[in-house]
Design a protein around this motif. Structure first.
Motif, PDB file in Angstrom:
ATOM      1  N   TRP A 309       2.864  -2.077  28.010  1.00 23.02           N
ATOM      2  CA  TRP A 309       3.133  -2.140  29.442  1.00 23.02           C
ATOM      3  C   TRP A 309       3.816  -3.465  29.762  1.00 23.02           C
ATOM      4  O   TRP A 309       3.352  -4.526  29.339  1.00 23.02           O
ATOM      5  N   SER A 310       4.906  -3.386  30.486  1.00 26.00           N
ATOM      6  CA  SER A 310       5.662  -4.597  30.821  1.00 26.00           C
ATOM      7  C   SER A 310       5.827  -4.716  32.326  1.00 26.00           C
ATOM      8  O   SER A 310       6.300  -3.791  32.988  1.00 26.00           O
ATOM      9  N   ALA A 311       5.378  -5.872  32.855  1.00 26.94           N
ATOM     10  CA  ALA A 311       5.612  -6.200  34.261  1.00 26.94           C
ATOM     11  C   ALA A 311       6.952  -6.916  34.336  1.00 26.94           C
ATOM     12  O   ALA A 311       7.134  -7.975  33.726  1.00 26.94           O
ATOM     13  N   LEU A 312       7.894  -6.318  35.070  1.00 28.82           N
ATOM     14  CA  LEU A 312       9.275  -6.795  35.053  1.00 28.82           C
ATOM     15  C   LEU A 312       9.636  -7.460  36.371  1.00 28.82           C
ATOM     16  O   LEU A 312       8.953  -7.303  37.393  1.00 28.82           O
ATOM     17  N   ASP A 313      10.716  -8.198  36.310  1.00 33.94           N
ATOM     18  CA  ASP A 313      11.230  -8.823  37.528  1.00 33.94           C
ATOM     19  C   ASP A 313      11.680  -7.770  38.536  1.00 33.94           C
ATOM     20  O   ASP A 313      11.762  -8.038  39.722  1.00 33.94           O
ATOM     21  N   ASN A 314      11.945  -6.587  38.041  1.00 37.53           N
ATOM     22  CA  ASN A 314      12.291  -5.468  38.922  1.00 37.53           C
ATOM     23  C   ASN A 314      11.736  -4.180  38.309  1.00 37.53           C
ATOM     24  O   ASN A 314      12.387  -3.513  37.530  1.00 37.53           O
ATOM     25  N   ILE A 316       8.451  -1.732  36.538  1.00 41.83           N
ATOM     26  CA  ILE A 316       7.409  -1.713  35.504  1.00 41.83           C
ATOM     27  C   ILE A 316       7.880  -0.775  34.399  1.00 41.83           C
ATOM     28  O   ILE A 316       8.469   0.279  34.675  1.00 41.83           O
ATOM     29  N   GLY A 317       7.614  -1.149  33.155  1.00 44.47           N
ATOM     30  CA  GLY A 317       8.012  -0.312  32.033  1.00 44.47           C
ATOM     31  C   GLY A 317       6.828   0.034  31.146  1.00 44.47           C
ATOM     32  O   GLY A 317       5.906  -0.764  30.990  1.00 44.47           O
ATOM     33  N   LYS A 318       6.861   1.240  30.579  1.00 42.45           N
ATOM     34  CA  LYS A 318       5.847   1.655  29.590  1.00 42.45           C
ATOM     35  C   LYS A 318       6.569   2.127  28.339  1.00 42.45           C
ATOM     36  O   LYS A 318       7.357   3.073  28.383  1.00 42.45           O
ATOM     37  N   ILE A 319       6.286   1.487  27.231  1.00 44.91           N
ATOM     38  CA  ILE A 319       6.878   1.841  25.951  1.00 44.91           C
ATOM     39  C   ILE A 319       5.796   2.509  25.113  1.00 44.91           C
ATOM     40  O   ILE A 319       4.777   1.892  24.793  1.00 44.91           O
ATOM     41  N   ASP A 320       6.010   3.778  24.782  1.00 47.34           N
ATOM     42  CA  ASP A 320       5.025   4.536  24.010  1.00 47.34           C
ATOM     43  C   ASP A 320       5.225   4.231  22.528  1.00 47.34           C
ATOM     44  O   ASP A 320       5.942   4.927  21.814  1.00 47.34           O
ATOM     45  N   PHE A 321       4.555   3.186  22.063  1.00 43.76           N
ATOM     46  CA  PHE A 321       4.799   2.648  20.725  1.00 43.76           C
ATOM     47  C   PHE A 321       4.311   3.575  19.630  1.00 43.76           C
ATOM     48  O   PHE A 321       4.879   3.622  18.535  1.00 43.76           O
TER      49      PHE A 321
END
Length: 926
Positions: A309-314, A316-321
Motif C-alpha cells: 500500500w502506497s500513500a501518494l502525493d496524489n 493511493i496505490g495498491k500493488i498486489d505483490f
C-alpha cells in the motif's frame, strides 16, 4: 449510489519468473490498483498508511483519517480539521498524529469511529509544543511512541512523557524487541529506560552520520545513511545494499521503506515511485507512473498480506505483490493483439496482428523485422520456433524470420501426424499443408483435393482427419497413406444441430467432439452422425481453450469469462476469474499456453497475462474469512452492530442499509439472501445492501463471500427483527384488547338497550296495530251503525212520507167531497184529523232523533251561524242534508212542492248563499 471507479493498470509481476530479472528488465509486473479523489472523496495528498488485522486500510489524509474496508471509503475529520500526518493501527485503536495534536480513534457500537485526544494528558509545564507535527507513531510493549521534528513522546496509557535530547530523531523502528532510533547527526540510537543511548552492532562497526530512514522485519534491520547509503543488519553482520540501488535511491530521493518479507524490501521515492529490492539476488524492480502507478511521489508505505500500500502525493496505490496473476501491458500500442506466446531459448516471443515480437536480453520488447502482418501460431519443433504467418510458414533464428514455404499463403495452425516424427499438417488459407522435416530441412506441399480454408485439424485415426472451415462448419476427410491427397471429403457444415457459423473441433479422450451454439457434440462413427456429447453436458456454454496432459482448460463466458480447469475425469479442480483479464481477452481466440509445470500464459488484446498455477492452487486452498457487518442504518438512525439480534423500528425498515466487508479481501464480490416475510436475494455492490419496505418479522440475512479469483465461498448469517409499527406494539395490543372489551361491553349494553327499545317499539307497534284493528272494528261497527241508522232514518222518513202522501191524498179527496158529504161535520173532523197526522210532532221527533245520531252537531252549528232560522227552516235543512228531494220534502212538511221551493228560496237568502252555490252541497259539508 454512484459506483466506485477503480483505475486499474494490469502489469505482470516480476517474481513469477523463475530466473531473477535485472533492473529495468522485468517483463511482468504486479497488478496495480489506483485510488483517486473520485474514489475516496478526500484530499489528494496522503501522508501515511497502515493496515489492521482485518485488512482495513487507514490513511493519514490531508482532510483527516481515511478508512477503507475493501468495499467502501469513509473520511473522519479531526475536531480541529487539521491534516493527519501519521497513522498506526494497534488492536482496536487507530492512533493518529497531526499539528500539535495526537490521539486515537475507536469504533463505537454503531460502527463509527470516535476520536480521543491525548494532548490534554501532556504536562505542558515540562515541555511546550513548538508548532510540531507528528509524523511517525510506533507501538512498543503497550507504549505508544509519537515522533515529531521536535522530539519523541511516549504515552504509557495514563500520561505522556517527553524524551530529552530527541530533537534530532529521524525515524523509529522496533527491532529484536528494542526501540531503535535513527538520528540526523549521530547514527543509530536505542531508546532505553526513557533515554537515548548509542546503538552498538554485534561483530560489526559502521561509521554512521545522518540516518534518515530505518525499518525492520524479524532479524533484518535496514537503515539509510545520507552519506553512506543503505545497509542491512541481520543480527550478525552489516551488509551494504548494491551500489546500483544506492545510486537510484539517491537519484530518486528515498522517502519511505518497508520490508515485504525476509527477502524483499520496498522503497518509496520522491521522484520515481517504488523500487523493490531482493536481498538475495540483489535484483531491482521499479513500479512508477510509466508502469501504472498514478503518482511518482510516495509519502507512505505499508506491506500487508502480499499487498504494498502506497500513500501518494496524489492518490493511493495498491500493488498486489503475491497475486498469482501478472501481466505485460504494451504501453506504446505497437504490439497489438496477441494470438500466441512461446518461450524459446530463454526469450518470450509474442505472435500478434502486427507481426512477431520478442524480449531481448534487457527484456525490452523488440519487433522482428520482416514479420509485418498477422501471426497466428508459434510452435517449437525439433528445437526450432516455427511461425504460422499470414504469408506462410517461417522459422525463427537469431531473432530473425526465415521462410519455409510461402506458396500456400497464410497458416493458422500446426498439428503433429500420429506415429510420424517431424510430420505435420497445417491448417492454411488455401487448404491443408503437409510439412515435413527431412535431413535438417523443411519441405511442404499442399494436400490435393482440399480447396477451402482450414483453421484447425484433428485426427480421428491415422488416416482420417476432421477439418474446420472458418465459416462453413466441419469436414471429415480421409487421406492417403502419404498424406498428400484427400481420398474422401464429407461435409457436416449443414448439420441442423450447429446453429452458429463457426464450429470448433477437438479430440477428447479418443473422441472427436465439436463445440457449436454453446453446446458440445460428438461424432458417432457407427452411425456416421453427430449427436450430443453427454459427458460434456455440464460444460455447455464453456469453450475449450487449452489442453494439458492432466486436464482441460475451459472458459465460461456466461460468468464474466471465468476460466475453469478440469481433470481427465472431467472433475472441476479450480476456477480463475479476474476482471482485468475479462476486459482484455481476445474474443473467440482465447488460449491457455503452457510454459512449464507452474507457469501459464493467456493472450490478451494488448499484451499477455501470466499466472503461476502452483501459487494459484495454494491461494485457493486458503479459506476466506467470513464477511463482517460494518454498519446498519436507515435514513434517520444508526443501529448497534454488536447486538446478537438487531432490532429495527418499523419506520426505519422503509429504507434500511447494511454495509459489509470481508477481512483482508478487497473489492471481492458478495451475494445475499434475505429470509423472512420478504424473501429476496441479489448481488451486493460496493459492500452495501439496501432493503426497502420490510414488513415486521424476524429476518435472517445470509451473506455469501465469493472472491474474484474463484476461491472458496464462505457464508455469514445476521439476525435482525423489524418491530411492529407503534399501532401494533404490545402496549397498543393491550390497549386494543381493553378497547375491544370496552367496545364489546358497550355493544352488549347498547344491544340490551336496543333490544329493550325494540321490545318497547314492538309493543307500541303491537298496541298501535291492535288499536288500528280496534279502530277498524269500531269504524266498521260505526259504519254499520251509521248505515243502520241511515237505513232506519231512510225507512222512517220513507214511511212518514208514504203516510203523509196517503193522508194528503185522502185529505184532498175529502176536500173534494166536502160539499156533497151528508155529514160535513164528520168530514171536517176527518180533515182536521189528517192535518194533525201530517203535522205530527212524534214523526219529527223520531226523524230528529235519528238525524242527530248521524249529524250530532248539525243543528248547533247551523243555529250558531244563522240564529234567525226558524224551526221550519231547521227541518228543511235537515231534510235537504238527508238528501231528500223537494218532492219528498213536501209531504213531510205538509206543503206543496211549490211551497217547498219557495221555502228553499227563502232559506238560501237567510244563509246568504250565492246564486251559483248549491244549497244541498253546502248543508251536506256543514
Amino acid at each position: 449510489m454512484k459506483i466506485t471507479v477503480f483505475i486499474k493498470i494490469y502489469i505482470l509481476t516480476f517474481f513469477l519468473i523463475s530466473v531473477p530479472q535485472p533492473f529495468y528488465g522485468q517483463i511482468f509486473n504486479p497488478e496495480i490498483e489506483n485510488y483517486t479523489i473520485e474514489n475516496y472523496k478526500a484530499g489528494n495528498q496522503n501522508w501515511g498508511i497502515d493496515v489492521n488485522n482485518e485488512g482495513t486500510v487507514f490513511v493519514a489524509n490531508h482532510k483527516g483519517l481515511l478508512k477503507y474496508n475493501g468495499q467502501t471509503w469513509k473520511l473522519y475529520e479531526l475536531p480541529n480539521k487539521t491534516i493527519v500526518r501519521s497513522v498506526l493501527c494497534v488492536e482496536d485503536k487507530i492512533y493518529t498524529g497531526s499539528y500539535e495534536e495526537f490521539g486515537f480513534w475507536t469504533k463505537n457500537n454503531l460502527g463509527e469511529y470516535n476520536y480521543t485526544s491525548l494532548t490534554p494528558l501532556f504536562n505542558k509545564n515540562n515541555h511546550q509544543f513548538n508548532s510540531e507535527e507528528f509524523w511517525q507513531i510506533k507501538e512498543y510493549k503497550g507504549f505508544i511512541i509519537f515522533k515529531s521534528f521536535g522530539g519523541i513522546y511516549v504515552y504509557n496509557g495514563e500520561n505522556i512523557s517527553y524524551i530529552n535530547d530527541s530533537q534530532q530523531a529521524s525515524e523509529i523502528t522496533i527491532y529484536n524487541n528494542r526501540v531503535i532510533v535513527g538520528s540526523w547527526n549521530n547514527g543509530l540510537k536505542e531508546l532505553k529506560e526513557g533515554k537515548l543511548i548509542k546503538y552498538e552492532f554485534q561483530n560489526s562497526k559502521v561509521n554512521l552520520n545522518a540516518v534518515s530512514i530505518i525499518t525492520s522485519f524479524r532479524n533484518n534491520l535496514f537503515f539509510y545513511d545520507i552519506s553512506g547509503g543503505g545497509y542491512i543488519y541481520n543480527g550478525q553482520e552489516v551488509n551494504n545494499i548494491s551500489n546500483e540501488l544506492n545510486r537510484l535511491l539517491a537519484e530518486y530521493v528515498i522517502n519511505k521503506v518497508d520490508f515485504i518479507d525476509e527477502e524483499n524490501i520496498v522503497f518509496g521515492t520522491i521522484k520515481n515511485g517504488i523500487l523493490i529490492y531482493n536481498i538475495l539476488t540483489k535484483s531491482i524492480s521499479e513500479i512508477n507512473k510509466d508502469l501504472g502507478l498514478q503518482n511518482n511521489t510516495v509519502l507512505g508505505l505499508k506491506s500487508h498480506n502480499g499487498n504494498i500500500w502506497s500513500a501518494l502525493d496524489n492518490g493511493i496505490g495498491k500493488i498486489d505483490f503475491e497475486n498469482p496473476n501478472s501481466y505485460y501491458y504494451d504501453l506504446s500500442g505497437t504490439l497489438g493483439t496477441v494470438y500466441d506466446v512461446a518461450f524459446f531459448k530463454g526469450k518470450y516471443y509474442l505472435a500478434s496482428n502486427t507481426g512477431l515480437h520478442f524480449f531481448n536480453d534487457s527484456n525490452e520488447l523488440k519487433f522482428i523485422t520482416g514479420s509485418e502482418g498477422q501471426v497466428w501460431d508459434l510452435s517449437i519443433i525439433d528445437n526450432q520456433l516455427i511461425c504460422g504467418h499470414n504469408y506462410g510458414t517461417y522459422f525463427v533464428e537469431n531473432n530473425s524470420l526465415h521462410p519455409i514455404d510461402l506458396r500456400m499463403g497464410g497458416v493458422f495452425s500446426n498439428v503433429k501426424i500420429p506415429k510420424k516424427d517431424l510430420w505435420f499438417l497445417q491448417g492454411a488459407y488455401s487448404g491443408i499443408n503437409l510439412l515435413i522435416k527431412k535431413e535438417g530441412s523443411w519441405k511442404s506441399q499442399l494436400i490435393e483435393n482440399i480447396k477451402f480454408p482450414v483453421n484447425n485439424v484433428v485426427f480421428e485415426s491415422d488416416s482420417v482427419i476432421w477439418a474446420t472451415h472458418p465459416y462453413k462448419g466441419v469436414y471429415r476427410i480421409k487421406l492417403n497413406k502419404e498424406y498428400t491427397k484427400a481420398l474422401e471429403i464429407k461435409s457436416f457444415g449443414e448439420n441442423d444441430k450447429f446453429k452458429q457459423y463457426k464450429t470448433k473441433v477437438y479430440r477428447v479422450n479418443n473422441n472427436v467432439v465439436f463445440y457449436n451454439s454453446q453446446k458440445w457434440f460428438q461424432y458417432f462413427k457407427s452411425e456416421d452422425s453427430i449427436g450430443l456429447f453427454k459427458r460434456f453436458e455440464k460444460f455447455n456454454g464453456k469453450d475449450l481453450i487449452g489442453k494439458e496432459n492432466n486436464g482441460f482448460w475451459f472458459i465460461d463466458r456466461k460468468k464474466a469469462k471465468e476460466f475453469l480447469f478440469v481433470n481427465n475425469e472431467f472433475e472441476e479442480l479450480f476456477h480463475l476469474r479476474t476482471s482485468e483479464i475479462e476486459k482484455r481477452l481476445v474474443s473467440d481466440y482465447e488460449r491457455i499456453i503452457v510454459k512449464n509445470d507452474s507457469i501459464r500464459f493467456i493472450n490478451l488484446n494488448d499484451g499477455i497475462s501470466i499466472f503461476n498455477l502452483r501459487k494459484l492452487k495454494n491461494k485457493l486452498q486458503v479459506i476466506s474469512e467470513k464477511p463482517q457487518i460494518e454498519s446498519v442504518y436507515s435514513r434517520q438512525n444508526h443501529f448497534s452492530i454488536k447486538d446478537s439480534v438487531i432490532y429495527i423500528p418499523f419506520k426505519d425498515a422503509r429504507y434500511l442499509t447494511f454495509e459489509f466487508f470481508t477481512p483482508n479481501m478487497y473489492k471481492n464480490k458478495h451475494s445475499y439472501r434475505l429470509l423472512g416475510k420478504s424473501d429476496q436475494k441479489g448481488i451486493i455492490n460496493e459492500g452495501k445492501i439496501i432493503l426497502q419496505n420490510l414488513d415486521y418479522d424476524d429476518y435472517v440475512l445470509q451473506i455469501k463471500n465469493g472472491s474474484n479469483d474463484g476461491s472458496k465461498t464462505v457464508f455469514k448469517k445476521y439476525s435482525f427483527k423489524v418491530l411492529p409499527p407503534w399501532y401494533l406494539s404490545i402496549l397498543m395490543k393491550v390497549v386494543y384488547v381493553l378497547i375491544i372489551i370496552g367496545v364489546l361491553f358497550a355493544v352488549f349494553r347498547l344491544n340490551r338497550i336496543k333490544i329493550r327499545k325494540q321490545q318497547i317499539a314492538l309493543q307500541q307497534v303491537h298496541i298501535r296495530e291492535t288499536q288500528k284493528k280496534i279502530n277498524k272494528i269500531e269504524k266498521e261497527n260505526l259504519e254499520k251503525e251509521i248505515y243502520s241508522k241511515k237505513r232506519e232514518l231512510t225507512n222512517t222518513t220513507a214511511s212518514i212520507i208514504k203516510k203523509n202522501e196517503i193522508i194528503i191524498l185522502l185529505r184532498n179527496e175529502l176536500n173534494r167531497l166536502l160539499d156533497v158529504s151528508p155529514n160535513q161535520v164528520r168530514s171536517k173532523s176527518l180533515l182536521n184529523m189528517s192535518k194533525d197526522f201530517i203535522d205530527n210532532e212524534k214523526d219529527w221527533k223520531m226523524f230528529e232523533a235519528n238525524f242527530n245520531e248521524l249529524n250530532e252537531d248539525f243543528f248547533k252549528s247551523l243555529i250558531s251561524k244563522f240564529p234567525k232560522l226558524t224551526s221550519k227552516d231547521l227541518k228543511l235543512c235537515a231534510y235537504i242534508k238527508t238528501g231528500l228531494t223537494s218532492k219528498e220534502i213536501a209531504p213531510l212538511m205538509g206543503i206543496s212542492l211549490r211551497g217547498v221551493e219557495l221555502h228553499r228560496y227563502r232559506l238560501r237568502k237567510k244563509i246568504n248563499l250565492k246564486p251559483n252555490d248549491s244549497l244541498s252541497n253546502y248543508l251536506v259539508i256543514l
